[in-house]
Design a protein around this motif. Structure first.
Motif, PDB file in Angstrom:
ATOM      1  N   LEU A  17       2.456  10.365   7.459  1.00 39.92           N
ATOM      2  CA  LEU A  17       2.238  10.110   6.040  1.00 39.92           C
ATOM      3  C   LEU A  17       3.485  10.431   5.231  1.00 39.92           C
ATOM      4  O   LEU A  17       3.788   9.758   4.236  1.00 39.92           O
ATOM      5  CB  LEU A  17       1.051  10.932   5.525  1.00 39.92           C
ATOM      6  CG  LEU A  17      -0.307  10.644   6.158  1.00 39.92           C
ATOM      7  CD1 LEU A  17      -1.396  11.483   5.494  1.00 39.92           C
ATOM      8  CD2 LEU A  17      -0.650   9.161   6.065  1.00 39.92           C
TER       9      LEU A  17
ATOM     10  N   ARG B  16       5.826   7.472   5.579  1.00 43.71           N
ATOM     11  CA  ARG B  16       5.417   6.363   4.703  1.00 43.71           C
ATOM     12  C   ARG B  16       5.728   6.674   3.244  1.00 43.71           C
ATOM     13  O   ARG B  16       6.164   5.795   2.489  1.00 43.71           O
ATOM     14  CB  ARG B  16       3.936   6.089   4.893  1.00 43.71           C
ATOM     15  CG  ARG B  16       3.603   5.493   6.259  1.00 43.71           C
ATOM     16  CD  ARG B  16       2.118   5.329   6.431  1.00 43.71           C
ATOM     17  NE  ARG B  16       1.813   4.598   7.654  1.00 43.71           N
ATOM     18  CZ  ARG B  16       0.597   4.426   8.125  1.00 43.71           C
ATOM     19  NH1 ARG B  16      -0.439   4.912   7.466  1.00 43.71           N
ATOM     20  NH2 ARG B  16       0.403   3.763   9.249  1.00 43.71           N
TER      21      ARG B  16
ATOM     22  N   THR C 239      -0.897   6.480   0.663  1.00 41.13           N
ATOM     23  CA  THR C 239      -1.530   6.994   1.884  1.00 41.13           C
ATOM     24  C   THR C 239      -1.509   8.510   1.920  1.00 41.13           C
ATOM     25  O   THR C 239      -2.438   9.138   2.420  1.00 41.13           O
ATOM     26  CB  THR C 239      -0.797   6.449   3.128  1.00 41.13           C
ATOM     27  OG1 THR C 239       0.602   6.756   3.042  1.00 41.13           O
ATOM     28  CG2 THR C 239      -0.965   4.951   3.245  1.00 41.13           C
ATOM     29  N   LEU C 240      -0.446   9.125   1.391  1.00 41.52           N
ATOM     30  CA  LEU C 240      -0.358  10.582   1.363  1.00 41.52           C
ATOM     31  C   LEU C 240      -1.341  11.177   0.360  1.00 41.52           C
ATOM     32  O   LEU C 240      -1.959  12.205   0.612  1.00 41.52           O
ATOM     33  CB  LEU C 240       1.070  11.007   1.023  1.00 41.52           C
ATOM     34  CG  LEU C 240       1.359  12.516   0.992  1.00 41.52           C
ATOM     35  CD1 LEU C 240       1.067  13.150   2.342  1.00 41.52           C
ATOM     36  CD2 LEU C 240       2.805  12.770   0.592  1.00 41.52           C
TER      37      LEU C 240
ATOM     38  N   ASP D  18      -5.308   9.840   1.626  1.00 43.78           N
ATOM     39  CA  ASP D  18      -5.792   9.957   2.996  1.00 43.78           C
ATOM     40  C   ASP D  18      -7.005  10.881   3.042  1.00 43.78           C
ATOM     41  O   ASP D  18      -6.947  12.020   2.573  1.00 43.78           O
ATOM     42  CB  ASP D  18      -4.678  10.501   3.897  1.00 43.78           C
ATOM     43  CG  ASP D  18      -5.084  10.535   5.356  1.00 43.78           C
ATOM     44  OD1 ASP D  18      -4.954   9.506   6.030  1.00 43.78           O
ATOM     45  OD2 ASP D  18      -5.545  11.606   5.817  1.00 43.78           O
TER      46      ASP D  18
ATOM     47  N   ASN E 278     -11.649   6.607   6.904  1.00 40.68           N
ATOM     48  CA  ASN E 278     -10.537   6.102   6.080  1.00 40.68           C
ATOM     49  C   ASN E 278     -10.719   4.626   5.730  1.00 40.68           C
ATOM     50  O   ASN E 278      -9.758   3.858   5.673  1.00 40.68           O
ATOM     51  CB  ASN E 278      -9.196   6.299   6.810  1.00 40.68           C
ATOM     52  CG  ASN E 278      -8.338   7.358   6.130  1.00 40.68           C
ATOM     53  OD1 ASN E 278      -8.670   7.871   5.071  1.00 40.68           O
ATOM     54  ND2 ASN E 278      -7.222   7.688   6.753  1.00 40.68           N
TER      55      ASN E 278
END
Length: 481
Positions: free
Chosen positions: A252, A255, A263-264, A267, A380
């Motif tokens: 993460l 990314r 996403t971080l 998540d 997710n």
């Protein structure tokens, strides 16, 4: 017959890296005028000789690695590092028996943090930095293993992260490139932590050593009193932040570094982990305030640090939390098992497995209420396949079974109930301190019988490598192919 040459080649590479790492404590001891530098130099030369020999004799076949070789290689790497990493503990001024040295080395490389050493304030700085360096290497090692090897081996649901880390990542399609960027991030976090610790009052040496072990969620300290030695609220919160950084999936961060912050931030595994931490900290702080009369801010400080330390598997301590009462004991015991996120340096069962099990259970309850309905468990936002669900449930069964067997064996060696139970939990979850007077946060594992130490070391590598990777080596069909 299983071709072992690719396995030996990779282990030769790893031993060569380990030999180079031994130069750092040698230089530290040389600068301090400690004769231990000669031991580090000699063990470095021996380790490098063995590593280069393995490389030269197996180099032509190292690319021909199949599934069985990958299982064997993964376990052998941790075992070989522990064997050679133990040598300095035996032949330097630390003077440990090989049983104690192997225990200390295995605890270091698996980032467990359980120790047999005391008198750390008077121990040579070379030994102290070697302990920290073992944990730092173990931290980056398990991250790379978790993103590149365990998903391929479909261990305990980790195949889910093969999809997330590679198949959907259009920016960095190659695993080697991702691993390289993760190493840079890992080193960056380590440097940042060291600078913050130094700014907040640690010495330069202590800052580096604790940066190594906090980002790796390892827990080795340069003082017998661990982080409690400094008695600083600012340091407590800074180290807590570093432990959280280490327990978040490093993919993460990659990314996020390439502009994909969503996403971080969103998540579900990260949010669930932080939620469990928050609930645990607030409930423990309220309990400590009501039961002991400790000031609210002090109660929050101690519970924040120690709850994060235990849940992430770091194992630092700033207080004898095993003396806080029954409720605190129960919470800390449960936190030992939960752990952090997959693809991080943290240990334990991992949050995503609890999420998958919970989603599967909720879906099953809905099917019981509406037998003709169509319900799909998701993680997710993605459907959970039957293969992943079965893999996670199998992992839970093996985890509980392994914990129970290890606790029983420890009891058979003569340990009391609390020591056996918490010792098994802390070893297989790679946490560090146990509970009770014998192996609690204020004690060490030195007083345990040798048989118990070997069993605990086995539990450490079993838990660190997600059970299946090790246990499959004991099945007859593995060797028959």
């Amino acid at each position: 017959m299983l071709d072992l040459r690719p396995v030996f080649f990779v282990n030769g590479l790893i031993l060569s890296v380990l030999a180079l790492a031994m130069i750092l404590p040698a230089l530290v001891d040389l600068g301090d005028g400690s004769p231990d530098w000669q031991v580090f130099a000699a063990t470095s030369a021996l380790t490098l000789f063995v590593g280069i020999s393995l490389i030269l004799t197996t180099r032509s076949n190292w690319r021909e690695m199949g599934l069985r070789q990958a299982f064997l290689m993964t376990t052998m790497i941790w075992l070989v590092i522990a064997i050679f990493g133990a040598l300095p503990f035996t032949f330097t001024s630390a003077g440990l028996s090989y049983t104690d040295a192997f225990f200390e080395s295995m605890s270091g490389i698996t980032t467990t943090g359980a120790t047999v050493m005391s008198g750390l304030d008077e121990t040579s700085r070379g030994i102290l930095i070697w302990r920290a360096l073992l944990q730092w290497l173990g931290g980056i090692g398990i991250i790379v293993t978790a993103i590149s090897i365990l998903p391929m081996l479909r261990v305990g649901g980790m195949q889910l992260f093969r999809i997330e880390a590679f198949d959907t990542d259009k920016v960095l399609p190659r695993a080697a490139q991702i691993a390289g960027e993760i190493l840079l991030i890992y080193m960056g976090f380590t440097l940042l932590a060291a600078l913050v610790y130094w700014f907040l009052g640690m010495s330069g040496f202590d800052s580096i050593a604790h940066a190594f072990t906090s980002i790796a969620t390892g827990g080795y300290s340069t003082h017998d009193d661990s982080i409690g030695h400094y008695d600083s609220a600012a340091l407590d919160y800074a180290v807590s932040g570093a432990m959280i950084l280490g327990s978040i999936p490093f993919v993460l961060y990659v990314r996020a570094m390439h502009g994909n912050l969503s996403t971080l931030l969103h998540d579900s595994q990260v949010r669930t982990m932080l939620g469990i931490m928050a609930v645990s900290i607030l409930s423990l702080a309220a309990y400590l305030f009501l039961e002991s009369g400790l000031a609210p801010l002090e109660a929050l400080r101690f519970t924040t640090f120690n709850a994060i330390s235990i849940m992430t598997g770091t194992g630092y301590a700033t207080a004898a939390f095993d003396l806080w009462g029954g409720f605190a004991l129960a919470v800390f015991f449960l936190l030992m098992f939960i752990g952090g996120c997959a693809g991080s340096t943290s240990c334990g069962i991992k949050v995503f497995r609890f999420q998958i099990l919970s989603a599967t259970a909720r879906t099953q309850l809905k099917r019981l209420m509406q037998p003709n309905g169509i319900f799909i468990a998701r993680y997710n936002g993605q459907p959970i396949t039957e293969q992943v669900s079965l893999s996670v449930m199998s992992f839970f069964f093996l985890y509980i079974a392994s914990f129970a067997v290890l606790a029983a064996v420890l009891g058979w060696t003569g340990l009391d109930f609390i020591t056996s139970l918490s010792g098994a939990a802390t070893a297989i979850s790679n946490v560090g301190p146990g509970l009770g007077e014998t192996i609690g946060p204020a004690s060490t594992f030195a007083s345990l019988p040798d048989a118990a130490k070997w069993m605990l070391a086995a539990g450490m590598i079993l838990g660190r490598l997600e059970l299946f990777t090790v246990l499959i080596l004991f099945t007859p069909h593995f060797w028959r192919g």
